[in-house]
Motif scaffolding. Structure first.
Motif, mmCIF file in Angstrom:
data_model
loop_
_atom_site.group_PDB
_atom_site.id
_atom_site.type_symbol
_atom_site.label_atom_id
_atom_site.label_comp_id
_atom_site.label_asym_id
_atom_site.label_seq_id
_atom_site.Cartn_x
_atom_site.Cartn_y
_atom_site.Cartn_z
ATOM 1 N N ALA A 1 1.265 -0.429 -0.138
ATOM 2 C CA ALA A 1 1.603 0.965 0.136
ATOM 3 C C ALA A 1 3.113 1.175 0.179
ATOM 4 O O ALA A 1 3.566 2.300 0.360
ATOM 5 C CB ALA A 1 0.979 1.400 1.454
ATOM 6 N N GLY A 2 3.891 0.095 0.028
ATOM 7 C CA GLY A 2 5.346 0.226 0.002
ATOM 8 C C GLY A 2 5.964 0.410 1.370
ATOM 9 O O GLY A 2 7.148 0.707 1.460
ATOM 10 N N ALA A 3 5.186 0.213 2.431
ATOM 11 C CA ALA A 3 5.729 0.352 3.784
ATOM 12 C C ALA A 3 6.332 -0.988 4.196
ATOM 13 O O ALA A 3 5.726 -1.760 4.946
ATOM 14 C CB ALA A 3 4.639 0.797 4.757
ATOM 15 N N LEU B 1 2.606 10.308 7.651
ATOM 16 C CA LEU B 1 3.152 10.148 6.300
ATOM 17 C C LEU B 1 2.427 9.012 5.581
ATOM 18 O O LEU B 1 2.029 9.141 4.425
ATOM 19 C CB LEU B 1 4.654 9.874 6.373
ATOM 20 C CG LEU B 1 5.366 9.784 5.033
ATOM 21 C CD1 LEU B 1 5.296 11.120 4.295
ATOM 22 C CD2 LEU B 1 6.810 9.348 5.192
ATOM 23 N N LEU B 2 2.223 7.891 6.317
ATOM 24 C CA LEU B 2 1.537 6.743 5.722
ATOM 25 C C LEU B 2 0.101 7.121 5.358
ATOM 26 O O LEU B 2 -0.389 6.810 4.273
ATOM 27 C CB LEU B 2 1.551 5.571 6.703
ATOM 28 C CG LEU B 2 0.954 4.265 6.191
ATOM 29 C CD1 LEU B 2 1.763 3.735 5.031
ATOM 30 C CD2 LEU B 2 0.892 3.219 7.299
ATOM 31 N N ARG B 3 -0.555 7.845 6.259
ATOM 32 C CA ARG B 3 -1.930 8.273 6.000
ATOM 33 C C ARG B 3 -1.987 9.123 4.730
ATOM 34 O O ARG B 3 -2.791 8.889 3.829
ATOM 35 C CB ARG B 3 -2.444 9.078 7.195
ATOM 36 C CG ARG B 3 -3.869 9.590 7.052
ATOM 37 C CD ARG B 3 -4.241 10.461 8.224
ATOM 38 N NE ARG B 3 -4.240 9.720 9.480
ATOM 39 C CZ ARG B 3 -5.293 9.068 9.962
ATOM 40 N NH1 ARG B 3 -6.417 9.080 9.295
ATOM 41 N NH2 ARG B 3 -5.220 8.413 11.092
ATOM 42 N N TRP B 4 -1.058 10.072 4.649
ATOM 43 C CA TRP B 4 -1.034 10.974 3.490
ATOM 44 C C TRP B 4 -0.741 10.191 2.204
ATOM 45 O O TRP B 4 -1.359 10.413 1.163
ATOM 46 C CB TRP B 4 0.030 12.058 3.723
ATOM 47 C CG TRP B 4 0.195 13.000 2.593
ATOM 48 C CD1 TRP B 4 -0.691 13.961 2.191
ATOM 49 C CD2 TRP B 4 1.304 13.093 1.697
ATOM 50 N NE1 TRP B 4 -0.187 14.631 1.113
ATOM 51 C CE2 TRP B 4 1.033 14.126 0.788
ATOM 52 C CE3 TRP B 4 2.514 12.393 1.582
ATOM 53 C CZ2 TRP B 4 1.916 14.490 -0.227
ATOM 54 C CZ3 TRP B 4 3.393 12.750 0.578
ATOM 55 C CH2 TRP B 4 3.090 13.782 -0.310
ATOM 56 N N ALA B 5 0.198 9.239 2.300
ATOM 57 C CA ALA B 5 0.595 8.486 1.100
ATOM 58 C C ALA B 5 -0.525 7.559 0.625
ATOM 59 O O ALA B 5 -0.670 7.304 -0.568
ATOM 60 C CB ALA B 5 1.857 7.681 1.386
ATOM 61 N N MET B 6 -1.323 7.040 1.556
ATOM 62 C CA MET B 6 -2.326 6.028 1.191
ATOM 63 C C MET B 6 -3.646 6.605 0.730
ATOM 64 O O MET B 6 -4.423 5.926 0.071
ATOM 65 C CB MET B 6 -2.623 5.155 2.416
ATOM 66 C CG MET B 6 -1.592 4.133 2.731
ATOM 67 S SD MET B 6 -2.143 3.158 4.140
ATOM 68 C CE MET B 6 -2.395 1.585 3.363
ATOM 69 N N ASP B 7 -3.944 7.843 1.127
ATOM 70 C CA ASP B 7 -5.318 8.292 1.007
ATOM 71 C C ASP B 7 -5.662 9.015 -0.293
ATOM 72 O O ASP B 7 -6.531 9.878 -0.321
ATOM 73 C CB ASP B 7 -5.689 9.146 2.224
ATOM 74 C CG ASP B 7 -5.923 8.260 3.435
ATOM 75 O OD1 ASP B 7 -5.975 7.045 3.238
ATOM 76 O OD2 ASP B 7 -6.043 8.781 4.547
ATOM 77 N N GLY B 8 -4.977 8.613 -1.388
ATOM 78 C CA GLY B 8 -5.271 9.219 -2.684
ATOM 79 C C GLY B 8 -6.692 8.964 -3.148
ATOM 80 O O GLY B 8 -7.253 9.732 -3.920
#
Lengths: 392, 311
Positions: free
Chosen positions: A262-264, A303-310
């Motif tokens: 996820a790039g985190a 932000l992480l949730r939004w970025a990961m949940d595609g």
């Protein structure tokens, strides 16, 4: 000291290592990751990025063949290390560093290598005579035999240096420049446009990917339209060091993989360092506190949730998976960290691993990045599938 | 009237050295922060740009079967060239290499060439992961380019000029960042977008085995990595020119202020990078078109009304 030697010393300070995990030897990979961090080295993202190929465990014939193909793609100066036990990693990397610095040996070795890239072996076993190899075949999205021919390669098509053996059995070699068959056409994308269709294997040598998993994918652009999964196993008769499934380091390792994809970076590094700390037996109370903080941090991060949940919501019941797999990728990441907390608290939770055969159905229609996150979040365990007794 | 003079082209190598030096410093800071996160001392990571350069200068170039060598070469070499050409219009205090009356448009036009260059690197390798990386960059560019264009418009409207030196002079009383913060924020997001860096580095992401970098090694990889860092540096310097008052500041000469402000902006971006997850193109598309674009248009409207009211 002359310039060449100084350049070599400076270069080895940050050597890049492509780590291959053979199913069953996850503890050796963990030892390698800790060793890389201690030295300030880093893990490579692809064969072209690597100075060292480190094979952790004893690969079976097909996995060994894949490792050899990847080895031929390292640009050089290069060094190879094959280790089985986790205590041998440090010495193997020392030898690799010495080999990288030895300019004379590297020059001699480079002399024997072909200047032009060569074709690699096919990703399919040579005796795969199951009769489903049709040229430009209909794109059976989601079905078991998504790939239209055995025009796929070991390292995820990143090696057209090691591309396939160009469909010689179809007699259309003139349509295969450089031995690579042209992309098939006729695949219908989600938006109804006609897309080029590529057969691309993911794995078995791919960072942040389940050990030994080979997924023959059909890609339309960057969307997986069909896939077929298989597992390349270890060598027969070599005892594996046991399976730590469900333990705190196992849960933290899976969380670290997911966060890295996820790039985190900050959270991924924290998770990986906590995994290493649980392995060397740091004070449990301190570790439990740190894991709990990471768990809450990840849980809170919108932000992480939004970025990961595609990839959207997964319904476990519909796919006959463990009920804990329901939800989004971020939900499963939080679940892994919660399991790690539980395991450190002395109450490990047993989860049924997701069988690799479930992957094609789940992945069909996903963009490649979403698919990678999906695979990492599903708790796939190829080693347990090869050796059901060892998983118990 | 603006106190900025075009200097001889003989200074170009010095300008290039400054750009590379600042970019290397930013990469060193990034390495130091990564080392600290790994539990090693900060100074262990400072040498990262040197070590990586040594590693890649020693490495053989790798080729792939049926690669489009010419196109790949154009893309690989082009990124650094674009960064240098962008830096040429940034006034360093009282001196500028190219005092173009349309410097802003020049910057934007170069920015659009990055679309082609990154795509060519991805396409030219004839490799699946690199191709996916190329697709990703085009989709990403589709999200950031229009908001970026309007973010660039705001300072130009306020200064009534497309010339960077005039835009700096127009900020003598008040830096533009203070009354056009939305344009500045959008500019910073687009800056990491066209530099393929930080949260918008998914075209070279870990989930596609390095994406457009997947099959590059040796000098090819070095050029793309340096191209990304110098694009970020040149973009930060241009952001200082447009929004942070350029060389304005007490005591020190103008060029030191430009370098100082650029360094601070870069350091802030580097420090933030590790905390942010990767934002894949399909995730940011809606946010860019439905959020950033209307907001930045409103910003331009506000700026225009203020300018008309003043005159």
């Amino acid at each position: 000291m002359d310039l060449t030697a100084r350049l070599a010393r400076a270069a080895v300070a940050r050597a890049s290592v492509l780590v291959v995990e053979v199913p069953g030897w996850v503890s050796t990979r963990w030892a390698a990751a800790a060793e890389l961090r201690r030295r300030g080295w880093r893990a490579a993202t692809s064969p072209a990025d690597a100075d060292v190929l480190l094979v952790c465990g004893a690969p079976g014939p097909r996995l060994a063949q894949a490792c050899d193909a990847v080895w031929s793609q390292l640009p050089g100066p290069r060094a190879r290390a094959d280790v089985v036990g986790s205590d041998a990693v440090g010495a193997a990397l020392d030898r690799a560093a010495a080999a990288l610095v030895d300019a004379g040996q590297q020059r001699r070795e480079a002399h024997g290598r072909p200047l032009e890239p060569v074709m690699g072996p096919p990703a399919e076993p040579s005796d795969a005579g199951d009769g489903d190899r049709h040229q430009d075949g209909p794109n059976e999205g989601g079905s078991d035999h998504g790939d239209t021919d055995h025009g796929d390669t070991y390292h995820a098509g990143s090696d057209h240096a090691g591309s396939d053996h160009g469909d010689t059995d179809h007699g259309d070699g003139d349509m295969a420049p450089g031995g690579i068959p042209l992309a098939g056409s006729g695949g219908e994308d989600r938006d109804g446009l006609e897309m080029d269709v590529l057969s691309v294997p993911l794995g078995p040598v791919l960072p942040h990917w389940p050990a030994g998993l080979l997924l023959h994918c059909t890609l339309a652009g960057d969307v997986i339209t069909g896939a077929r999964a298989e597992v390349l196993g270890p060598a027969d008769g070599v005892p594996t060091p046991g399976n730590p499934r469900g333990s705190a380091p196992d849960r933290l390792d899976r969380a670290a993989t997911l966060l890295a994809l996820a790039g985190a970076d900050a959270a991924a590094t924290t998770a990986a360092r906590l995994r290493d700390a649980t392995l060397v037996g740091d004070e449990v109370a301190r570790l439990a506190g740190a894991v709990d903080r990471l768990h809450r941090r990840v849980h809170r991060s919108r932000l992480l949730r939004w970025a990961m949940d595609g990839a959207g919501h997964l319904d476990a019941a519909q796919l006959d998976l463990d009920p804990c797999r329901s939800g989004t990728v971020h939900d499963r990441l939080v679940g892994l960290l919660a399991d790690a907390c539980a395991a450190l608290g002395g109450a490990p939770v047993t989860r049924t691993p997701t069988p690799v055969d479930a992957l094609p159905t789940v992945l069909a229609g996903l963009e490649m990045g979403s698919a990678r996150l999906m695979v990492a979040s599903l708790d796939v365990d190829p080693a347990a599938e090869l050796d059901p007794a060892g998983a118990a | 009237m603006t106190g900025v003079a075009e200097i001889s082209a003989a200074w170009a190598p010095a300008g290039a050295a400054v750009l590379l030096g600042v970019a290397a410093a930013a990469a060193a800071l990034d390495g130091a922060l990564a080392a600290r996160a790994d539990g090693r001392p900060l100074r262990a990571g400072v040498g990262l740009p040197v070590a990586e350069t040594a590693r890649l200068f020693r490495q053989r170039r790798r080729n792939t079967v049926s690669a489009d060598v010419l196109l790949r070469w154009i893309g690989v070499g082009g990124l650094l060239v674009v960064a240098l050409l962008k830096a040429a219009v940034v006034p360093l205090g009282g001196a500028v290499l190219a005092d173009l009356p349309t410097g802003l448009v020049w910057f934007n036009a170069l920015d659009v060439t990055v679309w082609a260059l990154v795509w060519l690197v991805g396409w030219g390798q004839n490799s699946a992961h690199a191709l996916v990386g190329g697709y990703r960059f085009l989709a990403q560019a589709l999200a950031y380019e229009l908001p970026l264009m309007f973010a660039l418009t705001a300072p130009a409207v306020a200064a009534a000029s497309l010339r960077p030196a005039d835009i700096v002079a127009a900020q003598a009383d008040l830096w533009f960042v203070l009354w056009m913060p939305v344009a500045f924020a959008v500019y910073c997001l687009a800056l990491v977008g066209f530099s393929v860096w930080g949260p918008l580095e998914t075209p070279v992401g870990a989930d596609v085995a390095g994406g457009v970098l997947a099959d590059l090694s040796g000098i090819d990889r070095w050029l793309v990595l340096v191209g990304r860092w110098t694009l970020l540096t040149a973009g930060a310097a241009f952001g200082v020119t447009l929004f942070l008052g350029g060389g304005a500041g007490p005591l020190l000469p103008g060029w030191t202020w430009v370098l100082l402000k650029t360094a601070v902006l870069l350091a802030a971006l580097v420090a933030l990078r590790r905390r942010l997850p990767a934002l894949r193109p399909e995730r940011i598309q809606a946010a860019a078109w439905l959020g950033a674009l209307p907001l930045v248009l409103l910003q331009v409207l506000v700026v225009s009304v203020v300018v008309v009211g003043r005159s």
